[in-house]
Design a protein around this motif. Sequence first.
Motif, short mmCIF file in Angstrom:
data_model
loop_
_atom_site.label_atom_id
_atom_site.label_comp_id
_atom_site.label_asym_id
_atom_site.label_seq_id
_atom_site.Cartn_x
_atom_site.Cartn_y
_atom_site.Cartn_z
N TYR A 36 0.95 -1.26 -0.02
CA TYR A 36 -0.09 -0.01 -0.09
C TYR A 36 0.87 1.19 0.02
CZ TYR A 36 -3.82 -2.86 0.88
OH TYR A 36 -4.80 -4.22 0.71
N GLN A 37 1.81 1.24 0.52
CA GLN A 37 2.82 2.30 0.77
C GLN A 37 3.43 2.79 -0.70
OE1 GLN A 37 6.31 1.94 3.61
NE2 GLN A 37 6.40 4.14 3.79
N GLY B 187 1.77 2.11 -3.47
CA GLY B 187 0.76 2.67 -4.26
C GLY B 187 -0.24 1.63 -4.53
N ARG B 188 -0.09 0.45 -4.16
CA ARG B 188 -1.23 -0.27 -4.29
C ARG B 188 -2.61 0.08 -3.77
NH1 ARG B 188 -1.10 -6.74 -4.46
NH2 ARG B 188 -3.49 -7.19 -4.81
#
Length: 116
Positions: free
Chosen positions: A50-51, A53-54
């Motif tokens: 997530y970090q 960009g997902r």
Amino acid sequence: MDSSKSAQRAVIQFLRAEGKHASQMYRRMKEVYGEQRLARFTIFQWYHRYQAGRANIKDLPRPGLAHVVTNSATISTVDELAQQRNCASHNPQKAWLWQSLCTVGAHASFRESENG
């Protein structure tokens, strides 16, 4: 409470958006989900995804995964193969083909036909 993988991934995504670090997430999820939580390594993995960009919480498709189809045509084919199973034990090519085509459901179907 929903302790599914996707629900926990959404929590990781939310907590990351709030600025929480992966170690804080792990402690918090351990309190909330207990033994049903994702593994520490998995929480850190998803944190970094997530970090980077997902945005999606679902697994990406992976090549080579077997697709399981359970419809009447497949069941009939498996039943037919199960009836021909005895021939496969005498022919290595048929035995290999049989092993390639079998799934857990096919084995269960075969056991049922032997018992019934």
